[in-house]
Design a protein around this motif. Structure first.
Motif, PDB file in Angstrom:
ATOM      1  N   LEU A  38       0.816  -1.217   0.000  1.00  0.00           N
ATOM      2  CA  LEU A  38       0.000   0.000   0.000  1.00  0.00           C
ATOM      3  C   LEU A  38       0.851   1.269   0.000  1.00  0.00           C
ATOM      4  O   LEU A  38       0.549   2.223  -0.729  1.00  0.00           O
ATOM      5  N   THR A  39       1.904   1.287   0.807  1.00  0.00           N
ATOM      6  CA  THR A  39       2.747   2.489   0.833  1.00  0.00           C
ATOM      7  C   THR A  39       3.541   2.627  -0.466  1.00  0.00           C
ATOM      8  O   THR A  39       3.788   3.742  -0.916  1.00  0.00           O
ATOM      9  N   SER A  40       3.901   1.503  -1.083  1.00  0.00           N
ATOM     10  CA  SER A  40       4.563   1.571  -2.394  1.00  0.00           C
ATOM     11  C   SER A  40       3.599   2.113  -3.444  1.00  0.00           C
ATOM     12  O   SER A  40       3.973   2.958  -4.267  1.00  0.00           O
ATOM     13  N   ALA A  41       2.367   1.629  -3.410  1.00  0.00           N
ATOM     14  CA  ALA A  41       1.355   2.130  -4.349  1.00  0.00           C
ATOM     15  C   ALA A  41       1.107   3.618  -4.129  1.00  0.00           C
ATOM     16  O   ALA A  41       0.901   4.370  -5.096  1.00  0.00           O
ATOM     17  N   TYR A  42       1.129   4.048  -2.889  1.00  0.00           N
ATOM     18  CA  TYR A  42       0.964   5.465  -2.541  1.00  0.00           C
ATOM     19  C   TYR A  42       2.035   6.293  -3.247  1.00  0.00           C
ATOM     20  O   TYR A  42       1.734   7.300  -3.887  1.00  0.00           O
ATOM     21  N   ILE A  43       3.292   5.855  -3.134  1.00  0.00           N
ATOM     22  CA  ILE A  43       4.414   6.602  -3.736  1.00  0.00           C
ATOM     23  C   ILE A  43       4.295   6.619  -5.263  1.00  0.00           C
ATOM     24  O   ILE A  43       4.477   7.660  -5.903  1.00  0.00           O
ATOM     25  N   VAL A  44       3.967   5.465  -5.841  1.00  0.00           N
ATOM     26  CA  VAL A  44       3.842   5.390  -7.306  1.00  0.00           C
ATOM     27  C   VAL A  44       2.700   6.281  -7.788  1.00  0.00           C
ATOM     28  O   VAL A  44       2.856   7.046  -8.740  1.00  0.00           O
ATOM     29  N   ARG A  45       1.552   6.206  -7.117  1.00  0.00           N
ATOM     30  CA  ARG A  45       0.403   7.015  -7.543  1.00  0.00           C
ATOM     31  C   ARG A  45       0.662   8.504  -7.349  1.00  0.00           C
ATOM     32  O   ARG A  45       0.262   9.321  -8.163  1.00  0.00           O
ATOM     33  N   GLY A  49       1.014  12.463 -10.478  1.00  0.00           N
ATOM     34  CA  GLY A  49       0.385  13.785 -10.505  1.00  0.00           C
ATOM     35  C   GLY A  49      -1.062  13.722 -10.055  1.00  0.00           C
ATOM     36  O   GLY A  49      -1.539  12.688  -9.592  1.00  0.00           O
ATOM     37  N   ASN A  50      -1.764  14.863 -10.180  1.00  0.00           N
ATOM     38  CA  ASN A  50      -3.145  14.966  -9.734  1.00  0.00           C
ATOM     39  C   ASN A  50      -3.264  14.527  -8.272  1.00  0.00           C
ATOM     40  O   ASN A  50      -4.117  13.727  -7.912  1.00  0.00           O
ATOM     41  N   TRP A  51      -2.390  15.036  -7.448  1.00  0.00           N
ATOM     42  CA  TRP A  51      -2.302  14.633  -6.048  1.00  0.00           C
ATOM     43  C   TRP A  51      -2.607  15.846  -5.178  1.00  0.00           C
ATOM     44  O   TRP A  51      -1.875  16.827  -5.185  1.00  0.00           O
ATOM     45  N   THR A  52      -3.681  15.805  -4.417  1.00  0.00           N
ATOM     46  CA  THR A  52      -4.064  16.916  -3.558  1.00  0.00           C
ATOM     47  C   THR A  52      -3.177  16.935  -2.319  1.00  0.00           C
ATOM     48  O   THR A  52      -3.000  15.917  -1.656  1.00  0.00           O
ATOM     49  N   GLN A  53      -2.616  18.094  -2.026  1.00  0.00           N
ATOM     50  CA  GLN A  53      -1.799  18.266  -0.823  1.00  0.00           C
ATOM     51  C   GLN A  53      -2.683  18.749   0.320  1.00  0.00           C
ATOM     52  O   GLN A  53      -3.477  19.671   0.132  1.00  0.00           O
ATOM     53  N   ASN A 124     -10.008  12.483  -4.800  1.00  0.00           N
ATOM     54  CA  ASN A 124      -8.578  12.450  -5.081  1.00  0.00           C
ATOM     55  C   ASN A 124      -7.927  11.265  -4.377  1.00  0.00           C
ATOM     56  O   ASN A 124      -8.220  10.996  -3.208  1.00  0.00           O
ATOM     57  N   PRO A 125      -7.021  10.559  -5.057  1.00  0.00           N
ATOM     58  CA  PRO A 125      -6.387   9.378  -4.454  1.00  0.00           C
ATOM     59  C   PRO A 125      -5.590   9.686  -3.177  1.00  0.00           C
ATOM     60  O   PRO A 125      -5.420   8.806  -2.340  1.00  0.00           O
ATOM     61  N   SER A 126      -5.130  10.913  -3.012  1.00  0.00           N
ATOM     62  CA  SER A 126      -4.358  11.227  -1.801  1.00  0.00           C
ATOM     63  C   SER A 126      -5.213  11.022  -0.556  1.00  0.00           C
ATOM     64  O   SER A 126      -4.752  10.449   0.439  1.00  0.00           O
ATOM     65  N   GLY A 127      -6.452  11.466  -0.606  1.00  0.00           N
ATOM     66  CA  GLY A 127      -7.349  11.254   0.528  1.00  0.00           C
ATOM     67  C   GLY A 127      -7.730   9.795   0.683  1.00  0.00           C
ATOM     68  O   GLY A 127      -7.795   9.264   1.800  1.00  0.00           O
ATOM     69  N   SER A 128      -7.975   9.123  -0.449  1.00  0.00           N
ATOM     70  CA  SER A 128      -8.336   7.705  -0.403  1.00  0.00           C
ATOM     71  C   SER A 128      -7.271   6.875   0.293  1.00  0.00           C
ATOM     72  O   SER A 128      -7.580   6.006   1.110  1.00  0.00           O
ATOM     73  N   PHE A 129      -6.018   7.156  -0.024  1.00  0.00           N
ATOM     74  CA  PHE A 129      -4.925   6.403   0.604  1.00  0.00           C
ATOM     75  C   PHE A 129      -4.888   6.624   2.114  1.00  0.00           C
ATOM     76  O   PHE A 129      -4.653   5.688   2.872  1.00  0.00           O
ATOM     77  N   VAL A 130      -5.122   7.842   2.555  1.00  0.00           N
ATOM     78  CA  VAL A 130      -5.103   8.115   3.993  1.00  0.00           C
ATOM     79  C   VAL A 130      -6.212   7.329   4.690  1.00  0.00           C
ATOM     80  O   VAL A 130      -5.986   6.706   5.733  1.00  0.00           O
ATOM     81  N   TYR A 131      -7.392   7.316   4.105  1.00  0.00           N
ATOM     82  CA  TYR A 131      -8.500   6.553   4.684  1.00  0.00           C
ATOM     83  C   TYR A 131      -8.184   5.049   4.707  1.00  0.00           C
ATOM     84  O   TYR A 131      -8.446   4.368   5.699  1.00  0.00           O
ATOM     85  N   VAL A 187       4.541   8.536  10.170  1.00  0.00           N
ATOM     86  CA  VAL A 187       5.725   9.217   9.638  1.00  0.00           C
ATOM     87  C   VAL A 187       5.705   9.199   8.117  1.00  0.00           C
ATOM     88  O   VAL A 187       6.004  10.196   7.453  1.00  0.00           O
ATOM     89  N   PHE A 188       5.328   8.060   7.536  1.00  0.00           N
ATOM     90  CA  PHE A 188       5.237   7.949   6.088  1.00  0.00           C
ATOM     91  C   PHE A 188       4.277   8.992   5.522  1.00  0.00           C
ATOM     92  O   PHE A 188       4.595   9.684   4.553  1.00  0.00           O
ATOM     93  N   MET A 189       3.086   9.105   6.128  1.00  0.00           N
ATOM     94  CA  MET A 189       2.106  10.070   5.633  1.00  0.00           C
ATOM     95  C   MET A 189       2.567  11.504   5.834  1.00  0.00           C
ATOM     96  O   MET A 189       2.291  12.368   5.014  1.00  0.00           O
ATOM     97  N   LEU A 190       3.284  11.759   6.921  1.00  0.00           N
ATOM     98  CA  LEU A 190       3.814  13.122   7.155  1.00  0.00           C
ATOM     99  C   LEU A 190       4.850  13.489   6.090  1.00  0.00           C
ATOM    100  O   LEU A 190       4.880  14.624   5.617  1.00  0.00           O
ATOM    101  N   LEU A 191       5.697  12.542   5.741  1.00  0.00           N
ATOM    102  CA  LEU A 191       6.798  12.830   4.819  1.00  0.00           C
ATOM    103  C   LEU A 191       6.372  12.778   3.356  1.00  0.00           C
ATOM    104  O   LEU A 191       7.061  13.301   2.492  1.00  0.00           O
ATOM    105  N   ASN A 192       5.249  12.122   3.073  1.00  0.00           N
ATOM    106  CA  ASN A 192       4.821  11.941   1.681  1.00  0.00           C
ATOM    107  C   ASN A 192       3.457  12.530   1.429  1.00  0.00           C
ATOM    108  O   ASN A 192       2.535  11.867   1.005  1.00  0.00           O
ATOM    109  N   ARG A 193       3.329  13.819   1.699  1.00  0.00           N
ATOM    110  CA  ARG A 193       2.041  14.495   1.442  1.00  0.00           C
ATOM    111  C   ARG A 193       2.103  15.026   0.061  1.00  0.00           C
ATOM    112  O   ARG A 193       1.493  15.561  -0.607  1.00  0.00           O
TER     113      ARG A 193
END
Length: 193
Positions: A38-45, A49-53, A124-131, A187-193
């Protein structure tokens, strides 16, 4: 002339692990693999682009402190079991389960804060990953709290003590693993927003 056999020539007893501990460690490895994927998919996705901060809700910092405290109370309960202090064991398990429940409530409040920030599961996938990351971890915390209650029940019946420490070791290891997993995810989510 006869020579003495040295101790090193004696057959060695193979090292072994309790079968239930082995099964638990296999389960932990599978959980690690799921979250690594999941964290690898997060980084790849995120790289596509199209990533909400957005900033993580502040309540997640509080939940991190709560889960760290729960690791301390679980260790305190484990030490109680090791020295046959049933009062310490029971208190530690009860406090750990309460802190686990508080952690789950704080995670839910964190989701409410995400909604207030217009960050949704769908969108946006950024929110989906956090959930997904926090929710899947929460499911494992629920399983750990149930496991804590099972061991607490066994301790109330006098079945957990220094002579039968395997189950206590297993619940403690699982709890500490989930605590460490949360720290990694946070920590992963903090560093990869």
């Amino acid at each position: 002339m006869r020579t003495n056999m040295s101790v090193s020539n004696a057959p060695k007893k193979p090292t072994s692990m309790h079968p239930k501990k082995f099964a638990m460690w296999l389960f932990i490895v599978s959980v690690v693999m799921i979250f690594a994927a999941l964290t690898s998919a997060y980084i790849v996705r995120q790289a596509e682009g199209n990533w909400t901060q957005f900033a993580l809700p502040n309540i997640l910092y509080v939940s991190t402190v709560v889960i760290l405290l729960s690791s301390g109370t679980m260790h305190w309960a484990y030490l109680g079991a090791k020295k046959d202090d049933m009062g310490q064991l029971k208190k530690g398990m009860i406090i750990t389960s309460v802190l686990g429940f508080i952690f789950l409530v704080l995670q839910f409040v964190g989701w409410e804060h995400l909604v207030e920030m217009n960050v949704y599961f769908v969108g946006n996938p950024s929110g989906s990953f956090v959930y997904v990351l926090t929710g899947l971890h929460g499911v494992h915390i629920v399983s750990a709290v149930i496991y804590v209650f099972i061991i607490l029940g066994a301790s109330l019946r006098g079945k957990i003590h220094s002579g039968t420490i395997v189950r206590m070791e297993m619940v403690a290891n699982y709890w500490h693993f989930l605590d460490a997993l949360w720290i990694y995810l946070f920590v992963f989510m903090l560093l990869n927003r």
